[in-house]
Design a protein around this motif. Structure first.
Motif, PDB file in Angstrom:
ATOM      1  N   ASN A  25      -8.093   6.119  -4.459  1.00 13.26           N
ATOM      2  CA  ASN A  25      -9.104   5.269  -3.841  1.00 13.26           C
ATOM      3  C   ASN A  25     -10.519   5.819  -4.000  1.00 13.26           C
ATOM      4  O   ASN A  25     -11.484   5.093  -3.851  1.00 13.26           O
ATOM      5  CB  ASN A  25      -8.814   5.076  -2.348  1.00 13.26           C
ATOM      6  N   ILE A  46      -8.303   1.155 -13.010  1.00 13.99           N
ATOM      7  CA  ILE A  46      -8.034   1.527 -11.620  1.00 13.99           C
ATOM      8  C   ILE A  46      -9.307   1.364 -10.789  1.00 13.99           C
ATOM      9  O   ILE A  46      -9.302   0.780  -9.705  1.00 13.99           O
ATOM     10  CB  ILE A  46      -7.497   2.970 -11.509  1.00 13.99           C
ATOM     11  N   TYR A  49     -10.175  -2.310 -10.388  1.00 13.08           N
ATOM     12  CA  TYR A  49      -9.224  -2.956  -9.491  1.00 13.08           C
ATOM     13  C   TYR A  49      -9.584  -2.679  -8.028  1.00 13.08           C
ATOM     14  O   TYR A  49      -9.638  -3.589  -7.212  1.00 13.08           O
ATOM     15  CB  TYR A  49      -7.796  -2.480  -9.776  1.00 13.08           C
ATOM     16  N   ARG A  50      -9.850  -1.412  -7.713  1.00 13.49           N
ATOM     17  CA  ARG A  50     -10.148  -1.089  -6.311  1.00 13.49           C
ATOM     18  C   ARG A  50     -11.501  -1.638  -5.876  1.00 13.49           C
ATOM     19  O   ARG A  50     -11.699  -1.938  -4.705  1.00 13.49           O
ATOM     20  CB  ARG A  50     -10.034   0.411  -6.055  1.00 13.49           C
ATOM     21  N   GLU A  51     -12.442  -1.795  -6.817  1.00 12.85           N
ATOM     22  CA  GLU A  51     -13.725  -2.413  -6.471  1.00 12.85           C
ATOM     23  C   GLU A  51     -13.565  -3.900  -6.192  1.00 12.85           C
ATOM     24  O   GLU A  51     -14.212  -4.445  -5.308  1.00 12.85           O
ATOM     25  CB  GLU A  51     -14.734  -2.204  -7.601  1.00 12.85           C
ATOM     26  N   LYS A  53     -10.410  -5.616  -5.549  1.00 11.12           N
ATOM     27  CA  LYS A  53      -9.345  -5.949  -4.593  1.00 11.12           C
ATOM     28  C   LYS A  53      -9.373  -5.130  -3.314  1.00 11.12           C
ATOM     29  O   LYS A  53      -8.688  -5.454  -2.365  1.00 11.12           O
ATOM     30  CB  LYS A  53      -7.965  -5.772  -5.250  1.00 11.12           C
ATOM     31  N   LEU A  55      -9.200  -1.067  -1.373  1.00  5.44           N
ATOM     32  CA  LEU A  55      -8.486   0.196  -1.476  1.00  5.44           C
ATOM     33  C   LEU A  55      -6.976  -0.004  -1.526  1.00  5.44           C
ATOM     34  O   LEU A  55      -6.449  -0.948  -0.953  1.00  5.44           O
ATOM     35  CB  LEU A  55      -8.839   1.096  -0.292  1.00  5.44           C
ATOM     36  N   PHE A  56      -6.326   0.913  -2.216  1.00  8.09           N
ATOM     37  CA  PHE A  56      -4.869   0.919  -2.276  1.00  8.09           C
ATOM     38  C   PHE A  56      -4.334   1.383  -0.932  1.00  8.09           C
ATOM     39  O   PHE A  56      -4.833   2.342  -0.350  1.00  8.09           O
ATOM     40  CB  PHE A  56      -4.377   1.873  -3.372  1.00  8.09           C
ATOM     41  N   LYS A  57      -3.325   0.722  -0.427  1.00 10.86           N
ATOM     42  CA  LYS A  57      -2.684   1.141   0.820  1.00 10.86           C
ATOM     43  C   LYS A  57      -1.479   2.030   0.555  1.00 10.86           C
ATOM     44  O   LYS A  57      -1.137   2.878   1.361  1.00 10.86           O
ATOM     45  CB  LYS A  57      -2.263  -0.090   1.631  1.00 10.86           C
ATOM     46  N   GLU A  61       1.198   0.347  -5.123  1.00 13.96           N
ATOM     47  CA  GLU A  61       0.304  -0.767  -5.452  1.00 13.96           C
ATOM     48  C   GLU A  61      -0.407  -0.555  -6.788  1.00 13.96           C
ATOM     49  O   GLU A  61      -0.966  -1.490  -7.352  1.00 13.96           O
ATOM     50  CB  GLU A  61      -0.736  -0.963  -4.350  1.00 13.96           C
ATOM     51  N   VAL A  82      -3.233   8.009  -1.646  1.00  8.73           N
ATOM     52  CA  VAL A  82      -4.164   6.948  -1.271  1.00  8.73           C
ATOM     53  C   VAL A  82      -4.999   7.407  -0.083  1.00  8.73           C
ATOM     54  O   VAL A  82      -5.788   6.633   0.450  1.00  8.73           O
ATOM     55  CB  VAL A  82      -3.440   5.625  -0.946  1.00  8.73           C
TER      56      VAL A  82
END
Length: 116
Positions: A25, A46, A49-51, A53, A55-57, A61, A82
């Motif tokens: 993250n 990566i 994606y995090r920007e 969607k 943060l990854f939980k 994911e 994460v």
């Protein structure tokens, strides 16, 4: 012979503990590309994606990122996190803002003649 084994153990301990776990993250492009099977293109995916969607939980994911599948996740799962501890920090920041707003209301409702 005993000092030899002790030295060997010490070297092994240092080399295994030196490997840092990377937070997916917050990891930079350079940190993410240090992971096995993650090159610059996948690392950039990566980050994008995090920007987009959030943060990854969960580590799992990561499979939602284009180009990353179960095999890569299995290979890097021990090297990534994460940041499970980041949840309460974020909640604390929100609570801090709420407390500051509440304190502002109290100050506004307190008569100016009352000295603290």
């Amino acid at each position: 012979m005993k000092p030899f084994y002790l030295t060997l153990f010490f070297i092994f301990f240092l080399t295994t503990s030196a490997a840092a776990v990377i937070n997916i993250n917050t990891g930079s492009l350079e940190e993410l590309t240090s992971l096995p099977g993650i090159g610059p293109v996948k690392a950039e995916s990566i980050i994008k994606y995090r920007e987009k969607k959030g943060l990854f939980k969960k580590v799992e994911e990561l499979k939602n990122v284009y180009g990353i599948g179960e095999k890569i996740i299995a290979r890097i799962k021990d090297d990534i996190t994460v940041g499970e501890d980041s949840g309460p920090v974020a909640a604390t920041a929100v609570n801090k803002d709420a407390m500051e707003k509440e304190q502002g209301k109290e100050s506004a409702s307190t008569p100016s003649s009352v000295k603290k």
